[in-house]
Write a protein that holds these residues in place. Structure first.
Motif, PDB file in Angstrom:
ATOM      1  N   ILE A 275      24.887 -27.595   8.719  1.00 32.05           N
ATOM      2  CA  ILE A 275      23.467 -27.290   8.862  1.00 32.05           C
ATOM      3  C   ILE A 275      22.706 -28.344   8.071  1.00 32.05           C
ATOM      4  O   ILE A 275      23.103 -28.704   6.962  1.00 32.05           O
ATOM      5  CB  ILE A 275      23.131 -25.858   8.395  1.00 32.05           C
ATOM      6  N   THR A 276      21.641 -28.877   8.664  1.00 33.39           N
ATOM      7  CA  THR A 276      20.893 -29.984   8.063  1.00 33.39           C
ATOM      8  C   THR A 276      19.453 -29.550   7.817  1.00 33.39           C
ATOM      9  O   THR A 276      18.854 -28.859   8.657  1.00 33.39           O
ATOM     10  CB  THR A 276      20.936 -31.218   8.975  1.00 33.39           C
ATOM     11  N   PHE A 277      18.902 -29.978   6.682  1.00 28.38           N
ATOM     12  CA  PHE A 277      17.536 -29.646   6.292  1.00 28.38           C
ATOM     13  C   PHE A 277      16.740 -30.942   6.121  1.00 28.38           C
ATOM     14  O   PHE A 277      17.134 -31.818   5.347  1.00 28.38           O
ATOM     15  CB  PHE A 277      17.524 -28.860   4.980  1.00 28.38           C
TER      16      PHE A 277
ATOM     17  N   VAL B 210      12.536 -28.582   8.127  1.00 20.84           N
ATOM     18  CA  VAL B 210      13.020 -28.475   9.501  1.00 20.84           C
ATOM     19  C   VAL B 210      14.532 -28.265   9.441  1.00 20.84           C
ATOM     20  O   VAL B 210      15.246 -29.028   8.785  1.00 20.84           O
ATOM     21  CB  VAL B 210      12.694 -29.751  10.301  1.00 20.84           C
ATOM     22  N   VAL B 211      15.014 -27.231  10.133  1.00 21.40           N
ATOM     23  CA  VAL B 211      16.436 -26.891  10.126  1.00 21.40           C
ATOM     24  C   VAL B 211      17.082 -27.406  11.409  1.00 21.40           C
ATOM     25  O   VAL B 211      16.617 -27.108  12.513  1.00 21.40           O
ATOM     26  CB  VAL B 211      16.646 -25.367  10.011  1.00 21.40           C
ATOM     27  N   ILE B 212      18.171 -28.158  11.256  1.00 18.63           N
ATOM     28  CA  ILE B 212      18.932 -28.659  12.400  1.00 18.63           C
ATOM     29  C   ILE B 212      20.269 -27.927  12.464  1.00 18.63           C
ATOM     30  O   ILE B 212      21.031 -27.938  11.500  1.00 18.63           O
ATOM     31  CB  ILE B 212      19.181 -30.176  12.283  1.00 18.63           C
TER      32      ILE B 212
ATOM     33  N   PRO C 100       9.312 -23.062   3.127  1.00 16.53           N
ATOM     34  CA  PRO C 100       9.427 -22.301   4.365  1.00 16.53           C
ATOM     35  C   PRO C 100      10.069 -23.139   5.463  1.00 16.53           C
ATOM     36  O   PRO C 100       9.974 -24.377   5.468  1.00 16.53           O
ATOM     37  CB  PRO C 100       7.976 -21.972   4.729  1.00 16.53           C
ATOM     38  N   VAL C 101      10.715 -22.488   6.406  1.00 18.51           N
ATOM     39  CA  VAL C 101      11.240 -23.170   7.585  1.00 18.51           C
ATOM     40  C   VAL C 101      10.090 -23.399   8.545  1.00 18.51           C
ATOM     41  O   VAL C 101       9.412 -22.458   8.969  1.00 18.51           O
ATOM     42  CB  VAL C 101      12.364 -22.347   8.242  1.00 18.51           C
ATOM     43  N   THR C 102       9.846 -24.660   8.881  1.00 17.15           N
ATOM     44  CA  THR C 102       8.704 -25.001   9.724  1.00 17.15           C
ATOM     45  C   THR C 102       9.105 -25.353  11.154  1.00 17.15           C
ATOM     46  O   THR C 102       8.240 -25.480  12.018  1.00 17.15           O
ATOM     47  CB  THR C 102       7.930 -26.176   9.111  1.00 17.15           C
ATOM     48  N   ALA C 103      10.408 -25.539  11.420  1.00 15.76           N
ATOM     49  CA  ALA C 103      10.896 -25.798  12.781  1.00 15.76           C
ATOM     50  C   ALA C 103      12.412 -25.670  12.771  1.00 15.76           C
ATOM     51  O   ALA C 103      13.058 -25.781  11.727  1.00 15.76           O
ATOM     52  CB  ALA C 103      10.492 -27.181  13.275  1.00 15.76           C
ATOM     53  N   VAL C 104      12.961 -25.438  13.956  1.00 16.12           N
ATOM     54  CA  VAL C 104      14.415 -25.401  14.153  1.00 16.12           C
ATOM     55  C   VAL C 104      14.736 -26.345  15.304  1.00 16.12           C
ATOM     56  O   VAL C 104      14.037 -26.354  16.329  1.00 16.12           O
ATOM     57  CB  VAL C 104      14.916 -23.988  14.470  1.00 16.12           C
TER      58      VAL C 104
ATOM     59  N   VAL D 217      10.922 -24.111  18.159  1.00 19.25           N
ATOM     60  CA  VAL D 217      12.369 -24.273  18.310  1.00 19.25           C
ATOM     61  C   VAL D 217      12.569 -25.345  19.378  1.00 19.25           C
ATOM     62  O   VAL D 217      12.133 -25.180  20.525  1.00 19.25           O
ATOM     63  CB  VAL D 217      13.053 -22.960  18.710  1.00 19.25           C
ATOM     64  N   ILE D 218      13.223 -26.436  19.002  1.00 17.32           N
ATOM     65  CA  ILE D 218      13.317 -27.635  19.833  1.00 17.32           C
ATOM     66  C   ILE D 218      14.749 -27.809  20.307  1.00 17.32           C
ATOM     67  O   ILE D 218      15.702 -27.658  19.538  1.00 17.32           O
ATOM     68  CB  ILE D 218      12.862 -28.866  19.027  1.00 17.32           C
ATOM     69  N   ALA D 219      14.920 -28.140  21.592  1.00 15.12           N
ATOM     70  CA  ALA D 219      16.261 -28.295  22.158  1.00 15.12           C
ATOM     71  C   ALA D 219      16.198 -29.234  23.355  1.00 15.12           C
ATOM     72  O   ALA D 219      15.136 -29.452  23.941  1.00 15.12           O
ATOM     73  CB  ALA D 219      16.818 -26.938  22.587  1.00 15.12           C
ATOM     74  N   PRO D 220      17.348 -29.787  23.744  1.00 14.83           N
ATOM     75  CA  PRO D 220      17.371 -30.639  24.935  1.00 14.83           C
ATOM     76  C   PRO D 220      17.138 -29.827  26.202  1.00 14.83           C
ATOM     77  O   PRO D 220      17.478 -28.637  26.276  1.00 14.83           O
ATOM     78  CB  PRO D 220      18.778 -31.240  24.917  1.00 14.83           C
TER      79      PRO D 220
END
Length: 623
Positions: A96-98, A106-108, A132-136, A165-168
């Motif tokens: 898990i990447t921050f 941003v959490v990856i 805070p988590v601002t995006a995933v 929440v971002i994804a391909p």
């Protein structure tokens, strides 16, 4: 491979090259202490401390190269990649990447389970502050890269638009569907592949090459709110600038790399790790295209190499320095290109998959590269997968066109060889001479002809132990040791089941297609023609299911030619999700008013009786 093939010198590897050990510890901040994560009910879902034995010298019960890889991968804790980018490694199969932004982080890739993802976030916050988590971001559509999302973000914040929440593109379809049609079989085989049920130790599970094993906590899925639809797409999220590269059909059907131009850092998802990956994963999947994989890595290098000083991935540790990073990508690229192109060359000279697997080796420069060793995807089973991709199951020999199925073939083999006792006696001689591959093959026939033959079970388990302990590939080791364990103690079961969030993410069409592959065709053929109409109140969808000639055909809207349905069901799609997830039943929902129907109740009962329940504990090493 047998137990005699584990000497370090046999591979020509650079055992004196210690750079991986320096790099895996680079940027270390803190471990999770103790390294145990529990579910709310107290059940252990991850135990990093169980791998403490890897600090000892490699025993004769493990391949030294796999032992080395497991020592590296078992390192757990919070690490700095560069200022502003941090990873927690060793708390699940994946990383898990921050990425720190202007307002938060941003959490990856939030791991498999919410419990381990939450523990990783707490470890990060304990040393970097309560941001805070601002995006995933999901890099791709495999569960070890999204399943723990509920451990890092509240779905309500996503729904309200506060956390994107971002994804391909295509992520949700593939994430929801990959393990649905054959999900039961894949999950059962994943139990063998990752060995989560095996005892941890020098004689047992020591890792799977890609990570140590899979966490066993709560799996979730929150649908993406922003799709990445093209290579070159740029997004600024919480002040962090990213440029994306779509890589569909590489390690996953929906996958993407992305570059942080302001930091000169590149994330390569799971397209380049410190192991050769799988062209066809042993748990089962569609065969991947290593040629396309190599081409996308070439595109990655052309797009980003000149502005990249660090490469990190969703597994293992980063590569620092431009030369080191680009050399890593180029060798990964060359490995996939070589295994594809040379397999195809040999196909065109008449080699079968099994023959290619015995013939093909990497050239010396690649064979010496630690990060393309077959810790997770072996060159042997990858070349067979290339053969399967192009040529299918049949090798062209008519002797193999209409063979008996396993049990019938086994009975005939054993009879030809003089009976089970004679085969076991000869197999013991082969065992003593070290021909373990042959022992496994012939005893497999005995066990399919006479599953209760005690001596065959015991000797096969011993052979599996030795084959596993000599394997450099982590999943091979786990498959062999799981086979031995189940021969001795019975079926250990399937560690995971399909999560409710994943069921909820399926489209109605995907759900009805999953019903179609559960339909017992021979029984259904005798039931005649049956039409059911489904009306979903919360999605305003109407579907017709036509049963005819033992096949189930889903159709959006009304049935053709105005055919009258035998049953009309009115319900919420969420109710159907709950039924499929086992939280309720159609009978209970009908009784409670959650499902209304018009028409012939017996037709609904008949339809339900035609759907087989999959067996998550089916036999593998016996009939």
């Amino acid at each position: 491979m047998d137990g005699s093939e584990q000497e370090p010198g046999d591979s020509g590897l650079a055992w004196d090259d210690e750079r991986d050990f320096a790099e895996v510890d680079r940027g270390f901040i803190a471990r999770l202490e103790p390294g145990v994560v529990r579910a709310p009910d107290g059940r252990v879902v991850w135990d990093a401390d169980a791998y403490g034995f890897l600090d000892e010298a490699c025993p004769p019960t493990a391949h030294p190269s796999l032992w080395r890889q497991s020592r590296l991968v078992a390192r757990q804790g919070l690490y700095e990649v560069v200022p502003g980018i941090y990873q927690v490694r060793g708390l699940d199969l994946s990383n898990i990447t921050f990425v720190e932004g202007e307002r938060g982080v941003v959490v990856i890739d939030p791991l498999i389970s919410s419990e381990v993802a939450a523990a990783a976030l707490a470890l990060y916050r304990g040393h970097r502050g309560e941001q805070p988590v601002t995006a995933v971001i999901y890099t791709h559509s495999h569960v070890d890269h999204f399943g723990g999302v509920r451990g890092v973000v509240d779905p309500a914040d996503v729904a309200a638009g506060r956390v994107p929440v971002i994804a391909p593109a295509g992520f949700l379809e593939h994430a929801a569907s990959e393990n649905v049609f054959t999900g039961t079989a894949m999950a059962r085989r994943a139990g063998y592949m990752y060995g989560a049920a095996l005892p941890k130790g020098p004689d047992g599970q020591i890792g799977c090459g890609l990570g140590q094993t899979t966490s066993t906590g709560s799996v979730g899925l929150i649908a993406p709110t922003l799709d990445i639809g093209r290579t070159g797409q740029e997004e600024i999220v919480d002040g962090v600038r990213m440029v994306f590269q779509l890589t569909p059909g590489t390690e996953a059907p929906a996958e993407m790399n992305f570059h942080f131009p302001d930091l000169k850092v590149l994330c390569v998802a799971e397209n380049a790790c410190h192991t050769l990956h799988n062209v066809l994963t042993l748990r089962g999947a569609l065969v991947r295209d290593p040629s396309a994989w190599a081409r996308y890595l070439t595109e990655t290098i052309l797009l980003f190499a000149d502005e990249t000083d660090v490469v990190f991935a969703s597994h293992h540790w980063p590569a620092w320095g431009r030369d080191r990073a680009i050399g890593f990508l180029e060798e990964q690229r060359d490995a996939y290109a070589y295994l594809h192109d040379q397999s195809v060359r040999l196909i065109n000279t008449g080699y079968t998959g099994a023959e290619i697997a015995e013939e093909l080796d990497f050239p010396p420069a690649l064979a010496r590269a630690w990060h393309v060793r077959g810790y997770y995807g072996s060159l042997s089973h990858n070349t067979k997968a290339v053969y399967q991709r192009y040529m299918g199951w049949f090798d062209g020999n008519p002797a193999h066109l209409w063979q008996h199925p396993p049990v019938e073939a086994a009975r005939r083999y054993v009879e030809f060889m003089g009976g089970a006792d004679a085969v076991v006696a000869r197999a013991r001689t082969s065992y003593e001479t070290g021909d373990l591959r042959w022992v496994a093959e012939v005893l497999g026939h005995v066990l399919f002809a006479e599953p209760g033959h005690a001596q065959a079970r015991a000797l096969q388990a011993e052979a599996f132990d030795r084959l596993g302990q000599g394997a450099e590939c982590g999943p091979w080791r786990n498959f062999y040791l799981m086979g031995a364990a189940e021969l001795r103690g019975g079926v250990l079961g399937t560690p995971t089941r399909t999560a409710p969030d994943i069921l909820a993410a399926l489209t109605a069409e995907q759900i009805f297609r999953s019903m179609a592959v559960r339909l017992n065709g021979p029984r259904a053929a005798g039931a005649g023609r049956l039409l059911l109409r489904w009306e979903f109140s919360d999605t305003a969808e109407v579907w017709s299911l036509l049963l005819s000639n033992g096949a189930l055909t889903p159709m959006r809207g009304d049935a053709p030619r105005g055919e009258k349905p035998a049953v009309v069901l009115r319900l919420a799609r969420t109710t159907l999700n709950a039924v499929l997830g086992g939280a309720t039943s159609f009978a209970d929902e009908i009784a409670g008013g959650g499902v209304e129907f018009d028409g012939d109740a017996q037709a609904l009962v008949t339809f339900g009786s035609l759907l087989d329940a999959p067996d998550p504990d089916f036999a593998i090493v016996t009939p």
